[in-house]
Design a protein around this motif. Sequence first.
Motif, PDB file in Angstrom:
ATOM      1  N   GLU A  77       0.915   3.585   7.001  1.00 52.68           N
ATOM      2  CA  GLU A  77      -0.510   3.375   7.231  1.00 52.68           C
ATOM      3  C   GLU A  77      -1.272   3.259   5.912  1.00 52.68           C
ATOM      4  OE1 GLU A  77      -2.529   2.811   9.925  1.00 52.68           O
ATOM      5  OE2 GLU A  77      -0.568   2.428  10.831  1.00 52.68           O
ATOM      6  N   SER A 131      -8.286   6.601  -4.658  1.00 48.03           N
ATOM      7  CA  SER A 131      -9.056   5.994  -3.569  1.00 48.03           C
ATOM      8  C   SER A 131     -10.523   6.383  -3.643  1.00 48.03           C
ATOM      9  CB  SER A 131      -8.472   6.408  -2.213  1.00 48.03           C
ATOM     10  OG  SER A 131      -8.511   7.799  -2.056  1.00 48.03           O
ATOM     11  N   ASN A 162     -13.773   3.962   1.885  1.00 50.10           N
ATOM     12  CA  ASN A 162     -14.325   2.700   2.382  1.00 50.10           C
ATOM     13  C   ASN A 162     -14.573   1.655   1.288  1.00 50.10           C
ATOM     14  OD1 ASN A 162     -14.508   3.744   5.088  1.00 50.10           O
ATOM     15  ND2 ASN A 162     -16.346   4.854   4.424  1.00 50.10           N
ATOM     16  N   LYS A 204      -3.507  -0.051   3.635  1.00 51.16           N
ATOM     17  CA  LYS A 204      -4.867   0.053   3.095  1.00 51.16           C
ATOM     18  C   LYS A 204      -4.964  -0.357   1.627  1.00 51.16           C
ATOM     19  CE  LYS A 204      -6.133   3.915   6.138  1.00 51.16           C
ATOM     20  NZ  LYS A 204      -6.564   5.339   6.172  1.00 51.16           N
TER      21      LYS A 204
END
Length: 407
Positions: free
Chosen positions: A174, A195, A198, A178
């Motif tokens: 997963e 990260s 969003n 991203k």
Amino acid sequence: MTEKLFYKNAYLWEAGARVKMVERRGERVRILLDRTIFYPEGGGQPSDRGIIAGEGFRITVEKVNGKDEIWHEGKLEGRLPESGEPVRLILDAEWRYENMRQHTGQHILSAVFKDLYGANTTGFQIFEGYNKIEIDYPGELTWEMIFEVERTANGIVWSDLPVEVEVYDELPEELQKKLRKELSDKVRPPIRIVSIPNVDVIPCGGTHVGRTREVGIVKVVNFYRKSRKLWRIEFVCGNRALKYLDELMADYWLSLDEMPNKNRPLVRRVRELKAEIDRLEEEKDGLRRELWRWKAKALLDNAEEINGIKVVSYIEDAPMKDAQAFVVYLVDKNPKTVALVAGENYVIFAKNREVEGISMRDLLRKVLSEVGGGGGGSETLARGGGFKVSPEEVLETARRALGAHLG
């Protein structure tokens, strides 16, 4: 294996460590420690700077490199440290922190280019005064597009989002989906994933700020195409952005102040100045040709004539480039003319195309065989230099050789 304290806490400006190994090269040393807060050069981020200090010595660290074993290189003051000794590590905190801001700003900028235009970042590097990324984009970039990127990027900066770092031995499926960019086969565990919620998820081995607001500002200062599909984007963040823009504005206003018309915009004043320079160049060219016409007339009036060929020979004070321009004009405008010109350690032989039976290249070879030096040329124009005799002697040798051939 060196323990990498900069991964545990990127804001750790000072720490203690022990010496494992030292290599001396004159006044410079390379030192290996059991642990370090110094980031080694890699991934587009330059290495840290700072001080390694111990009892009776001090090393000004200028370069750090390595992966498993991290070596610190710099100038040694005092005695040579020994293995096992304790040392104090002190970073140049401003240098490190600004690099953290630039690197985090790059993540945001690259993510926005990807989101808005589908452009992948293929390269990144932090320099002393600016940074650059290279993006894969086949279209045409404009300042309007760049402004949209900046507006979006700075919106992310000012949103004060967390910059999170997680380490994996193997990436979950997963998480792989991203990633802004597919994981390279060269990446080996442990895999550091940086990260911004969003905004961006990317493997990275650099150091970053804890929240996006610390980046301060993201400003693109230049962009240009490097190849059909590759663009280079130059940008700055944080205090370096302010410094860059201050220098740019100072240069802008000082340049405008040098103009006859000091009113904005500068580009209009530059265009006016270029038009004036073009006009003056045309005027200068006309005056130069008028001067050449009178100079040619004076030389031809005093030229020696051998079997219908006018031989112009003289010593020239001008640089070879200027002398050649005149000589080419002289023989081009005057049929049945040969010019022999000697200057400060150079000679030029030229003839009008109507002159037959003599090659300037061959004439130069003949002269070189007597006076030394080197050179070459063609049937109509030859140049040489590096002679062992005076220009007057070179010219006399050339006149004698030409006279013997034409006579």
